[in-house]
Design a protein around this motif. Structure first.
Motif, PDB file in Angstrom:
ATOM      1  N   LEU A 230       0.842  -1.204   0.000  1.00  0.00           N
ATOM      2  CA  LEU A 230       0.000   0.000   0.000  1.00  0.00           C
ATOM      3  C   LEU A 230       0.873   1.249   0.000  1.00  0.00           C
ATOM      4  CD1 LEU A 230      -2.872  -0.823   2.543  1.00  0.00           C
ATOM      5  CD2 LEU A 230      -3.089  -0.511   0.068  1.00  0.00           C
ATOM      6  N   ALA A 231       1.953   1.214   0.769  1.00  0.00           N
ATOM      7  CA  ALA A 231       2.872   2.356   0.830  1.00  0.00           C
ATOM      8  C   ALA A 231       3.495   2.624  -0.532  1.00  0.00           C
ATOM      9  CB  ALA A 231       3.956   2.113   1.878  1.00  0.00           C
ATOM     10  N   TYR A 232       3.692   1.588  -1.340  1.00  0.00           N
ATOM     11  CA  TYR A 232       4.224   1.752  -2.689  1.00  0.00           C
ATOM     12  C   TYR A 232       3.177   2.312  -3.653  1.00  0.00           C
ATOM     13  CZ  TYR A 232       8.303  -1.114  -1.431  1.00  0.00           C
ATOM     14  OH  TYR A 232       9.435  -1.605  -0.852  1.00  0.00           O
ATOM     15  N   GLY A 233       1.915   2.407  -3.179  1.00  0.00           N
ATOM     16  CA  GLY A 233       0.861   2.971  -4.011  1.00  0.00           C
ATOM     17  C   GLY A 233      -0.013   1.960  -4.722  1.00  0.00           C
ATOM     18  N   MET A 234       0.125   0.706  -4.378  1.00  0.00           N
ATOM     19  CA  MET A 234      -0.690  -0.326  -5.030  1.00  0.00           C
ATOM     20  C   MET A 234      -2.100  -0.332  -4.450  1.00  0.00           C
ATOM     21  SD  MET A 234       2.015  -3.495  -5.324  1.00  0.00           S
ATOM     22  CE  MET A 234       0.926  -4.491  -6.346  1.00  0.00           C
ATOM     23  N   SER A 235      -3.060  -0.692  -5.287  1.00  0.00           N
ATOM     24  CA  SER A 235      -4.451  -0.835  -4.838  1.00  0.00           C
ATOM     25  C   SER A 235      -4.631  -2.224  -4.229  1.00  0.00           C
ATOM     26  CB  SER A 235      -5.398  -0.683  -6.029  1.00  0.00           C
ATOM     27  OG  SER A 235      -5.278  -1.800  -6.904  1.00  0.00           O
ATOM     28  N   GLY A 236      -5.756  -2.404  -3.559  1.00  0.00           N
ATOM     29  CA  GLY A 236      -6.053  -3.713  -2.990  1.00  0.00           C
ATOM     30  C   GLY A 236      -6.114  -4.799  -4.051  1.00  0.00           C
ATOM     31  N   ALA A 237      -6.701  -4.486  -5.213  1.00  0.00           N
ATOM     32  CA  ALA A 237      -6.800  -5.462  -6.300  1.00  0.00           C
ATOM     33  C   ALA A 237      -5.421  -5.813  -6.846  1.00  0.00           C
ATOM     34  CB  ALA A 237      -7.686  -4.912  -7.405  1.00  0.00           C
ATOM     35  N   GLU A 238      -4.544  -4.808  -6.961  1.00  0.00           N
ATOM     36  CA  GLU A 238      -3.181  -5.065  -7.445  1.00  0.00           C
ATOM     37  C   GLU A 238      -2.408  -5.927  -6.453  1.00  0.00           C
ATOM     38  OE1 GLU A 238      -2.402  -0.978 -10.019  1.00  0.00           O
ATOM     39  OE2 GLU A 238      -2.105  -0.957  -7.831  1.00  0.00           O
ATOM     40  N   ILE A 239      -2.593  -5.660  -5.166  1.00  0.00           N
ATOM     41  CA  ILE A 239      -1.928  -6.460  -4.136  1.00  0.00           C
ATOM     42  C   ILE A 239      -2.428  -7.896  -4.191  1.00  0.00           C
ATOM     43  CG2 ILE A 239      -1.685  -6.797  -1.633  1.00  0.00           C
ATOM     44  CD1 ILE A 239      -1.843  -3.683  -1.406  1.00  0.00           C
ATOM     45  N   ALA A 240      -3.736  -8.065  -4.319  1.00  0.00           N
ATOM     46  CA  ALA A 240      -4.312  -9.410  -4.394  1.00  0.00           C
ATOM     47  C   ALA A 240      -3.725 -10.181  -5.581  1.00  0.00           C
ATOM     48  CB  ALA A 240      -5.834  -9.322  -4.517  1.00  0.00           C
ATOM     49  N   SER A 241      -3.613  -9.525  -6.712  1.00  0.00           N
ATOM     50  CA  SER A 241      -3.064 -10.164  -7.903  1.00  0.00           C
ATOM     51  C   SER A 241      -1.597 -10.532  -7.701  1.00  0.00           C
ATOM     52  CB  SER A 241      -3.218  -9.233  -9.105  1.00  0.00           C
ATOM     53  OG  SER A 241      -2.639  -9.807 -10.252  1.00  0.00           O
TER      54      SER A 241
ATOM     55  N   VAL B 104      -1.276 -13.344  -5.106  1.00  0.00           N
ATOM     56  CA  VAL B 104      -2.154 -14.476  -5.413  1.00  0.00           C
ATOM     57  C   VAL B 104      -3.086 -14.753  -4.235  1.00  0.00           C
ATOM     58  CG1 VAL B 104      -2.270 -16.790  -6.414  1.00  0.00           C
ATOM     59  CG2 VAL B 104      -0.219 -15.410  -6.778  1.00  0.00           C
ATOM     60  N   LEU B 105      -3.798 -13.694  -3.841  1.00  0.00           N
ATOM     61  CA  LEU B 105      -4.800 -13.766  -2.786  1.00  0.00           C
ATOM     62  C   LEU B 105      -6.104 -13.228  -3.334  1.00  0.00           C
ATOM     63  CD1 LEU B 105      -2.759 -12.153   0.152  1.00  0.00           C
ATOM     64  CD2 LEU B 105      -3.245 -14.579  -0.157  1.00  0.00           C
ATOM     65  N   SER B 106      -7.200 -13.533  -2.671  1.00  0.00           N
ATOM     66  CA  SER B 106      -8.464 -12.926  -3.073  1.00  0.00           C
ATOM     67  C   SER B 106      -8.495 -11.485  -2.561  1.00  0.00           C
ATOM     68  CB  SER B 106      -9.653 -13.707  -2.498  1.00  0.00           C
ATOM     69  OG  SER B 106      -9.805 -13.429  -1.128  1.00  0.00           O
ATOM     70  N   PRO B 107      -9.207 -10.618  -3.259  1.00  0.00           N
ATOM     71  CA  PRO B 107      -9.331  -9.242  -2.776  1.00  0.00           C
ATOM     72  C   PRO B 107      -9.906  -9.169  -1.364  1.00  0.00           C
ATOM     73  CG  PRO B 107     -10.059  -9.378  -5.049  1.00  0.00           C
ATOM     74  CD  PRO B 107      -9.827 -10.792  -4.566  1.00  0.00           C
ATOM     75  N   GLU B 108     -10.810 -10.075  -1.024  1.00  0.00           N
ATOM     76  CA  GLU B 108     -11.397 -10.080   0.325  1.00  0.00           C
ATOM     77  C   GLU B 108     -10.346 -10.419   1.374  1.00  0.00           C
ATOM     78  OE1 GLU B 108     -13.824  -9.370   3.354  1.00  0.00           O
ATOM     79  OE2 GLU B 108     -14.253  -8.898   1.263  1.00  0.00           O
TER      80      GLU B 108
ATOM     81  N   THR C 186      -9.240  -8.090   4.478  1.00  0.00           N
ATOM     82  CA  THR C 186      -9.224  -8.593   5.860  1.00  0.00           C
ATOM     83  C   THR C 186      -7.891  -8.287   6.534  1.00  0.00           C
ATOM     84  OG1 THR C 186     -10.821 -10.335   5.359  1.00  0.00           O
ATOM     85  CG2 THR C 186      -9.417 -10.675   7.301  1.00  0.00           C
ATOM     86  N   HIS C 187      -6.785  -8.521   5.830  1.00  0.00           N
ATOM     87  CA  HIS C 187      -5.466  -8.215   6.402  1.00  0.00           C
ATOM     88  C   HIS C 187      -5.340  -6.714   6.687  1.00  0.00           C
ATOM     89  CE1 HIS C 187      -3.635 -12.128   6.286  1.00  0.00           C
ATOM     90  NE2 HIS C 187      -3.872 -12.276   4.993  1.00  0.00           N
ATOM     91  N   ILE C 188      -5.836  -5.896   5.770  1.00  0.00           N
ATOM     92  CA  ILE C 188      -5.768  -4.447   5.967  1.00  0.00           C
ATOM     93  C   ILE C 188      -6.623  -4.041   7.163  1.00  0.00           C
ATOM     94  CG2 ILE C 188      -6.350  -2.196   4.971  1.00  0.00           C
ATOM     95  CD1 ILE C 188      -5.625  -3.458   2.205  1.00  0.00           C
ATOM     96  N   ARG C 189      -7.828  -4.585   7.243  1.00  0.00           N
ATOM     97  CA  ARG C 189      -8.721  -4.261   8.357  1.00  0.00           C
ATOM     98  C   ARG C 189      -8.103  -4.673   9.697  1.00  0.00           C
ATOM     99  NH1 ARG C 189     -12.992  -6.087   6.171  1.00  0.00           N
ATOM    100  NH2 ARG C 189     -12.740  -8.236   6.834  1.00  0.00           N
TER     101      ARG C 189
END
Length: 94
Positions: free
Chosen positions: A33-44, A47-51, A55-58
């Motif tokens: 997130l600090a690098y500027g990636m979105s949740g969807a980009e991080i999931a991709s 190799v995790l689901s966006p949910e 959850t990890h962010i929450r």
């Protein structure tokens, strides 16, 4: 005596810190997130689901007492929980 005062007298400070410390995955996701990636980009990338990413962010936000993702990143940086030298597993997006 309030619940916080009771807990402070029963739970040692080190146990309280351990309970609130971020997991490796939470640190990795906050770093991305600090690098500027979105949740969807991080999931991709991870190799995790966006949910799962949400959850990890929450969970990290809760542990850091942060109201927003941005605040969680700033607090993690200030507490030296993330940073280039802290989490070698989180690589900057190409």
């Amino acid at each position: 005596m309030s619940a916080d005062e009771i807990r402070a007298s029963v739970v040692p400070a080190s146990a309280e810190r351990a309970r609130r410390s971020l997991t490796r995955r939470e640190r990795e996701i906050l770093q991305l997130l600090a690098y500027g990636m979105s949740g969807a980009e991080i999931a991709s990338q991870l190799v995790l689901s966006p949910e799962t990413v949400r959850t990890h962010i929450r969970n990290a936000m809760s542990k850091l007492d942060a109201s927003t993702r941005s605040q969680a990143v700033v607090l993690a940086l200030q507490q030296d929980q993330i940073g280039a030298e802290k989490d070698e597993g989180a690589t900057a997006p190409a």
